[in-house]
Design a protein around this motif. Structure first.
Motif, mmCIF file in Angstrom:
data_model
loop_
_atom_site.group_PDB
_atom_site.id
_atom_site.type_symbol
_atom_site.label_atom_id
_atom_site.label_comp_id
_atom_site.label_asym_id
_atom_site.label_seq_id
_atom_site.Cartn_x
_atom_site.Cartn_y
_atom_site.Cartn_z
ATOM 1 N N LEU A 148 22.718 5.079 -5.261
ATOM 2 C CA LEU A 148 21.542 5.825 -5.702
ATOM 3 C C LEU A 148 21.286 5.529 -7.166
ATOM 4 C CD1 LEU A 148 19.411 8.215 -5.447
ATOM 5 C CD2 LEU A 148 21.285 9.716 -6.185
ATOM 6 N N ALA A 168 14.637 9.013 3.208
ATOM 7 C CA ALA A 168 15.024 7.713 2.651
ATOM 8 C C ALA A 168 16.411 7.309 3.137
ATOM 9 C CB ALA A 168 14.983 7.767 1.125
ATOM 10 N N LEU A 169 17.326 8.246 3.175
ATOM 11 C CA LEU A 169 18.691 7.947 3.617
ATOM 12 C C LEU A 169 18.752 7.649 5.109
ATOM 13 C CD1 LEU A 169 20.453 10.698 1.506
ATOM 14 C CD2 LEU A 169 20.844 8.246 1.269
ATOM 15 N N ARG A 190 16.179 4.013 5.725
ATOM 16 C CA ARG A 190 16.316 2.804 4.922
ATOM 17 C C ARG A 190 17.015 1.700 5.701
ATOM 18 N NH1 ARG A 190 20.962 2.302 0.638
ATOM 19 N NH2 ARG A 190 20.493 0.172 1.300
ATOM 20 N N TYR A 192 19.990 -0.496 5.838
ATOM 21 C CA TYR A 192 21.331 -0.634 5.280
ATOM 22 C C TYR A 192 21.855 -2.064 5.367
ATOM 23 C CZ TYR A 192 21.903 4.413 4.759
ATOM 24 O OH TYR A 192 21.765 5.725 4.355
ATOM 25 N N SER A 227 19.167 -0.130 -2.490
ATOM 26 C CA SER A 227 19.622 1.191 -2.920
ATOM 27 C C SER A 227 18.450 2.155 -2.879
ATOM 28 C CB SER A 227 20.210 1.141 -4.330
ATOM 29 O OG SER A 227 19.225 0.729 -5.266
ATOM 30 N N ILE A 228 18.761 3.442 -2.869
ATOM 31 C CA ILE A 228 17.743 4.479 -2.969
ATOM 32 C C ILE A 228 17.401 4.670 -4.441
ATOM 33 C CG2 ILE A 228 17.177 6.893 -2.496
ATOM 34 C CD1 ILE A 228 17.534 5.299 0.026
ATOM 35 N N THR A 243 12.203 5.926 -3.599
ATOM 36 C CA THR A 243 12.002 4.589 -3.031
ATOM 37 C C THR A 243 13.206 4.204 -2.177
ATOM 38 O OG1 THR A 243 10.714 3.953 -4.973
ATOM 39 C CG2 THR A 243 11.527 2.174 -3.586
ATOM 40 N N SER A 244 12.936 3.613 -1.024
ATOM 41 C CA SER A 244 14.017 3.169 -0.138
ATOM 42 C C SER A 244 13.748 1.743 0.322
ATOM 43 C CB SER A 244 14.145 4.098 1.073
ATOM 44 O OG SER A 244 12.927 4.145 1.792
#
Length: 515
Positions: free
Chosen positions: A239, A308-309, A312, A314, A320-321, A333-334
């Motif tokens: 993050l 976002a988590l 996103r 991965y 990163s977030i 932002t993601s």
């Protein structure tokens, strides 16, 4: 009435297909062509019909009616077994193999309508004679290469997505066991999980669908992994937070990075916002205590961070977030674009939730962090509207999705307001237009609504109840703005209140003259 299920065998097989009749066809035709309905006058247009079938497979399904003219006349045509076989031959040219239903419905003793019923394809993207088609309104067009690649990636993702692969070399000892147990306990408490009967971490992970053959899945590492191992092996679990001075990124006030699992990152993001954002204060009638609230609704910003988590990409090891606070906005932002054909506009209407990482999203739901799939963006819009703010903005560009919250006035204006509070009374008398209430900075500054209320009190019959003032002023002023304006005028000794509660009346009160 007869139906054909188009399989891999050369010869079409006839079977009964209940439910389709001439009455239903007339009702369908009356609605006209659409993204899910197309007419072909004769079977001679079977190639065009097959293109449309391909496009509907790549969309949400639909029907193609052969024997209906473009002007909606149910003329039908003479249909033989050879007619149906030729249509079947064209539909077999669609790849991957699809199996629409072909139905023959009688119009009269000699003529029939052929109905091709298509469900939404499960193996998108589909091609007909080597070309993929898509549906735009009632037109079937060639699918752009970029969209074809996106749909193809989404198809493979459902089977081989990153989060459901084993986290090779990881074991339960590499996970935060307390966080796993907290998740189970909270899920049981709010009724989203039954009591598992065990608190052994491996059993709990298996119950959550996050462990296979004794190995945690990558989703388990993302959700519960220890920070030190994630930083080395999954650097995308990161993050970035920043507070910028002004409206761009030229001047940092704060800039930090955090590594850790999804719950840790969410907690760090919320702590950063708590420490960074100014507090907006207000008073409500009948309450002695001042109400202090963050500049942006905390539940709305948490929803954006949770989305976002969950959504996103991965698989981008360098992703990163991002959480950035500017003078006039907040952005989350993601990495990764919107998927499954969704657009930013779709997200603010009813839509089906298709999280890119359903294992992560399901765990967030069970933990109570997200309330209901498919309502995250709608919830954000409701919360910001309730706080008198514009709806969030969503951008999908450059391989990233950005959710943007805007406050109605820039922070620089708020800072100017704070510096000039001690001169508020004299500024009001002089008609200064820059003094605004911190909480109510919006399309109408406080001074403007004050002026409108004060002018109404001076020119109308008084005393006036709040409801009468509200009815006389434009709808662009909310009741809360008017109430706060009245309290401010009272504090500045420009208005007086007679009585209490709903029956209270307001009248103008001229301030004492300066010597």
């Amino acid at each position: 009435m007869q139906a054909v299920a188009l399989g891999s065998r050369r010869k079409a097989q006839l079977a009964k297909l209940p439910g389709m009749n001439i009455r239903k066809i007339r009702k369908m035709v009356a609605a006209g062509e659409s993204e899910s309905l197309e007419f072909k006058a004769t079977a001679g247009a079977r190639r065009e019909a097959a293109k449309t079938v391909c496009a509907m497979l790549n969309h949400r399904g639909g029907h193609v009616l052969i024997g209906v003219s473009p002007d909606c006349q149910l003329a039908g045509q003479e249909v033989s077994g050879r007619t149906v076989e030729r249509i079947a031959d064209e539909l077999r040219r669609i790849e991957p193999a699809a199996f629409p239903k072909v139905t023959r419905v009688s119009v009269n003793d000699r003529r029939e309508i052929i109905v091709i019923a298509i469900g939404e394809g499960k193996a998108k993207p589909y091609q007909y004679r080597g070309t993929a088609y898509r549906r735009l309104g009632n037109i079937s067009t060639t699918m752009p290469a970029e969209e074809y690649q996106r749909v193809l990636i989404e198809r493979f993702h459902s089977d081989e997505r990153w989060e459901k692969q084993p986290a090779e070399g990881w074991g339960v000892d590499d996970l935060e066991v307390a966080e796993i147990r907290n998740t189970i306990g909270e899920a049981i408490r709010i009724g989203r999980l039954n009591e598992p009967g065990s608190r052994e971490p491996a059993a709990l992970l298996t119950g959550l669908g996050l462990m296979r053959a004794g190995i945690p899945l990558r989703a388990a590492a993302v959700l519960f992994g220890k920070s030190e191992r994630l930083e080395v092996e999954m650097p995308q679990c990161r993050l970035r937070v920043a507070r910028f001075r002004g409206l761009d990124r030229s001047d940092f006030l704060d800039n930090r990075q955090f590594h850790g699992n999804a719950f840790t990152l969410l907690a760090n993001a919320q702590r950063f916002l708590h420490d960074t954002l100014p507090i907006a204060s207000r008073f409500e009638s009948g309450r002695m205590r001042r109400i202090d609230e963050p500049l942006y609704p905390p539940l709305a910003t948490r929803e954006a961070l949770a989305n976002a988590l969950c959504h996103r990409d991965y698989s981008m090891s360098g992703g990163s977030i991002g959480l950035a606070v500017y003078d006039d906005r907040l952005e989350v932002t993601s990495p990764g674009p919107l998927h499954f054909g969704l657009t930013p506009e779709d997200l603010f209407g009813p839509h089906e939730s298709k999280p890119w990482n359903p294992l992560v999203a399901r765990t967030f739901y069970r933990r109570g962090i997200i309330e209901e799939w498919g309502r995250g963006t709608l919830r954000m819009a409701e919360l910001t509207a309730g706080a008198g703010m514009p709806a969030p903005e969503i951008d999908d560009a450059g391989g990233f999705v950005t959710v943007r919250f805007r406050f109605r006035a820039p922070m620089s204006r708020i800072r100017a307001t704070v510096r000039s509070q001690e001169n508020e009374v004299s500024a009001l008398k002089k008609g200064a237009a820059e003094i605004c209430d911190i909480y109510e900075l919006g399309e109408h500054g406080l001074l403007e609504v004050q002026r409108a209320v004060l002018e109404l009190l001076k020119n109308g019959r008084t005393p006036l109840a709040l409801r009468d003032i509200r009815s006389e002023l434009p709808n662009s002023y909310s009741e809360r703005q008017i109430r706060r304006a009245l309290y401010r005028l009272r504090d500045l000794r420009l208005a007086a209140c007679l009585g209490r509660g709903a029956t209270a009346g307001w009248r103008p009160r001229m301030p004492p003259q300066d010597d």
